[in-house]
Design an enzyme around this catalytic site. Structure first.
Site, PDB file in Angstrom:
ATOM      1  N   ASN A  46     -11.800  37.392  -5.085  1.00 16.11           N
ATOM      2  CA  ASN A  46     -12.388  37.602  -3.766  1.00 16.11           C
ATOM      3  C   ASN A  46     -12.820  36.298  -3.108  1.00 16.11           C
ATOM      4  O   ASN A  46     -12.805  36.178  -1.884  1.00 16.11           O
ATOM      5  CB  ASN A  46     -13.599  38.543  -3.857  1.00 16.11           C
ATOM      6  CG  ASN A  46     -13.273  39.949  -3.430  1.00 16.11           C
ATOM      7  OD1 ASN A  46     -12.216  40.215  -2.877  1.00 16.11           O
ATOM      8  ND2 ASN A  46     -14.184  40.865  -3.692  1.00 16.11           N
ATOM      9  N   CYS A  47     -13.214  35.323  -3.909  1.00 21.79           N
ATOM     10  CA  CYS A  47     -13.742  34.065  -3.352  1.00 21.79           C
ATOM     11  C   CYS A  47     -12.753  33.374  -2.412  1.00 21.79           C
ATOM     12  O   CYS A  47     -13.145  32.964  -1.317  1.00 21.79           O
ATOM     13  CB  CYS A  47     -14.193  33.133  -4.467  1.00 21.79           C
ATOM     14  SG  CYS A  47     -15.557  33.811  -5.434  1.00 21.79           S
TER      15      CYS A  47
END
Length: 187
Positions: A46-47
């Protein structure tokens, strides 16, 4: 304890920015609006989507006179490689701060000790180094950086217009409210 309206505590960390390593301190945040975006770790899933979203919104942050800082518990060396290998992270034109000693993640209350990672936390800081907005949530949920831009602009507006408040979903240029006895029960 809430961090709202508290001064950013002294810190010194390293970051990767525009092809070089730099030092970032609490003094680096002063004199302009700053947005610290904490993420769990480099080379995750997700980062990079959040960094790409921040990169896509970076022009809006710059127009608002703000700098963005991404913070993970990795080293600045990891951030260099991450920036060079990830197409999404490679779009970042803002500092990628390494916090391997957890100095910042502890100070901002986002450290997960049993994992050595950070929660997803977002902090809007005014030019005097005072925290104006805080958002912290579970690592499974990525943020909408456009909403962070909206919160930044709302914080800037209310700083420039004491006595006014920005209602839900307020966007720059829209009407604000001036709380008074006349408004009670009428909204």
């Amino acid at each position: 304890m809430s961090l709202i309206n508290t001064q950013v505590q002294p810190f010194k960390v390293n970051a990767f920015h525009n092809g070089k390593f730099i030092e970032v301190t609490e003094e680096s945040l002063k004199g302009k609006w700053s947005v610290l975006i904490f993420m769990p770790a480099a080379f995750t899933f997700n980062c990079p989507t959040e960094i790409e979203d921040a990169a896509n919104n970076y022009g809006e942050f710059q127009k608002a006179g703000a700098e963005v800082y991404i913070v993970t518990t990795d080293t600045h060396f990891s951030h260099k490689v991450w920036h060079e290998t990830s197409p999404a992270v490679g779009k970042a034109q803002f500092p990628l701060i390494g916090d391997p000693t957890h100095q910042l993640t502890n100070a901002f209350g986002v450290h997960i000790p049993e994992e050595g990672l950070a929660l997803r936390g977002t902090f809007v800081i005014n030019p005097e180094g005072v925290i104006k907005t805080v958002e912290i949530h579970s690592n499974e949920i990525a943020r909408d950086v456009g909403e962070t831009v909206r919160k930044l602009k709302a914080a800037q507006y209310t700083a420039a217009h004491p006595g006014e408040v920005c209602p839900a979903k307020w966007k720059e240029g829209e009407k604000t409210l001036a709380p008074s006895l006349d408004l009670v029960g009428k909204i």
